[in-house]
Scaffold this active site. Structure first.
Site, PDB file in Angstrom:
ATOM      1  N   LYS A  52       0.841  -1.201   0.000  1.00  0.00           N
ATOM      2  CA  LYS A  52       0.000   0.000   0.000  1.00  0.00           C
ATOM      3  C   LYS A  52       0.881   1.257   0.000  1.00  0.00           C
ATOM      4  CE  LYS A  52      -3.846  -2.469   1.980  1.00  0.00           C
ATOM      5  NZ  LYS A  52      -4.558  -2.971   3.154  1.00  0.00           N
ATOM      6  N   GLN A  96      -4.852  -1.693   9.347  1.00  0.00           N
ATOM      7  CA  GLN A  96      -4.707  -3.000   8.712  1.00  0.00           C
ATOM      8  C   GLN A  96      -5.323  -4.081   9.599  1.00  0.00           C
ATOM      9  OE1 GLN A  96      -3.395  -3.541   5.569  1.00  0.00           O
ATOM     10  NE2 GLN A  96      -4.092  -5.638   5.862  1.00  0.00           N
ATOM     11  N   ASP A 119     -11.258   2.611   3.413  1.00  0.00           N
ATOM     12  CA  ASP A 119     -11.542   1.186   3.214  1.00  0.00           C
ATOM     13  C   ASP A 119     -13.034   0.965   2.940  1.00  0.00           C
ATOM     14  OD1 ASP A 119      -9.481  -0.643   3.148  1.00  0.00           O
ATOM     15  OD2 ASP A 119      -9.212  -0.675   5.323  1.00  0.00           O
TER      16      ASP A 119
END
Ligand code: NAP
Length: 279
Positions: A52, A96, A119
């Site tokens: 990422k 995460q 997200d």
């Protein structure tokens, strides 16, 4: 059978994001910024976070990385998120997953403002998607929609079957396909006669997390097969679909690696840019 090349589609998305960031900088005098928080030392999570951050570098986006110890407390992680939440120079916040078991995932994610939830996991963002007025869409299902679009096949009226009903993949996937006028069936571990259902699918999406679970006898001839699964078998990556056998039978298929995976990061970058534009 035609291979859906996730790397190529993902690159096209990243090129577009890169160009848009240049425009954004000209207009606003700053570049969008993604903050990523990782807790613990899970090696798969470390790889995802590394990719990422590399993705950010590739498109010229700023990134902030917080690597916290396995024993970090809820209070410690909450303090980081709260600080980032009120920082006007941070556009997206990503925690995460999975978090270590002692941490309260639901509470910590709830501290991310909807506008910075790149997200697309927040109840409000999922709710907006359910109402077909989406703001931020979960990266992986969003990426799957781009891969389907790349085939040029019209989704409307197709029977889409999704195996998996997680909040992060299966459910938003179902909502996106429904919003695109597919007829959608969602299957899960309690589904009876799974094979009978999957073999009716014009579009079959596997998001299970079990290597080679989808076999050729579960797939209709000419179906589009999207393999979301990422599994490690004997140190090698594989999906949820028995690629060799299923690819003989379907019209389009995504490989693992090189299918859905690269799209997830591209959509994250796209979501972060969009979040920056919202301000
Ligand atoms: P998850 O939360 O574990 O959900 C798995 C789903 O599969 C559940 O809904 C489960 O049903 C269902 N399932 C399990 N065994 C089944 C069976 N025998 N028959 C039918 N359904 C079954 O996983 P996830 O987070 O959605 O992820 C799924 C896979 O996608 C994983 O391999 C993950 O690594 C991968 N993934 C890839 C990306 C990417 O970027 N490519 C992103 C996210 C996830 P129940 O609900 O009944 O338990």
């Amino acid at each position: 059978m035609q291979l859906i090349n996730g790397k190529e589609v993902a690159k096209a998305t990243r090129d577009k994001v890169k160009g848009d960031i240049t425009e954004f900088f000209k207009e606003k005098g700053r570049i969008p910024c993604l903050a990523v928080i990782i807790v613990g030392s899970d090696s798969a999570s470390q790889t995802y976070v590394k990719n990422k951050i590399l993705g950010c570098e590739e498109v010229g986006m700023k990134s902030l990385s917080y690597t916290e110890s396995e024993s970090a407390t809820n209070e410690h992680i909450a303090a980081i998120i709260t600080k980032l939440a009120s920082d006007n120079t941070v556009d997206g916040i990503l925690v995460q997953l999975p978090l270590p078991k002692h941490l309260d995932e639901r509470y910590l994610l709830s501290l991310i403002p909807d506008s910075k939830d790149v997200d697309g996991f927040s109840p409000n963002n999922l709710g907006l998607l359910a109402m077909n007025t989406p703001r931020t869409i979960s990266c992986t299902p969003f990426g799957v929609m781009e891969l389907l679009a790349s085939t040029g096949v019209d989704i409307a009226g197709k029977h889409a079957v999704i195996i998996g009903r997680s909040n992060t993949v299966g459910k938003p996937m179902a909502m996106l396909l429904l919003n695109a006028d597919a007829t959608v069936t969602v299957c899960h571990s309690k589904t009876v006669n799974l094979k009978q259902i999957t073999s009716q699918a014009d579009i079959l999406i596997a998001a299970i997390g079990r290597p080679n679970f989808v076999t050729a006898d579960m797939v209709k001839s000419g179906a589009i097969v999207i393999d979301v699964g990422i599994n490690r078998v004997d140190g090698k990556l594989c999906g949820d679909v028995d690629f060799a056998a299923v690819s003989e039978k379907c019209s389009y298929i995504t490989p693992v690696p090189g299918g859905v995976g690269p799209m997830t990061i591209s959509m994250l970058l796209s979501n972060t840019l969009m979040a920056a534009k919202y301000e």
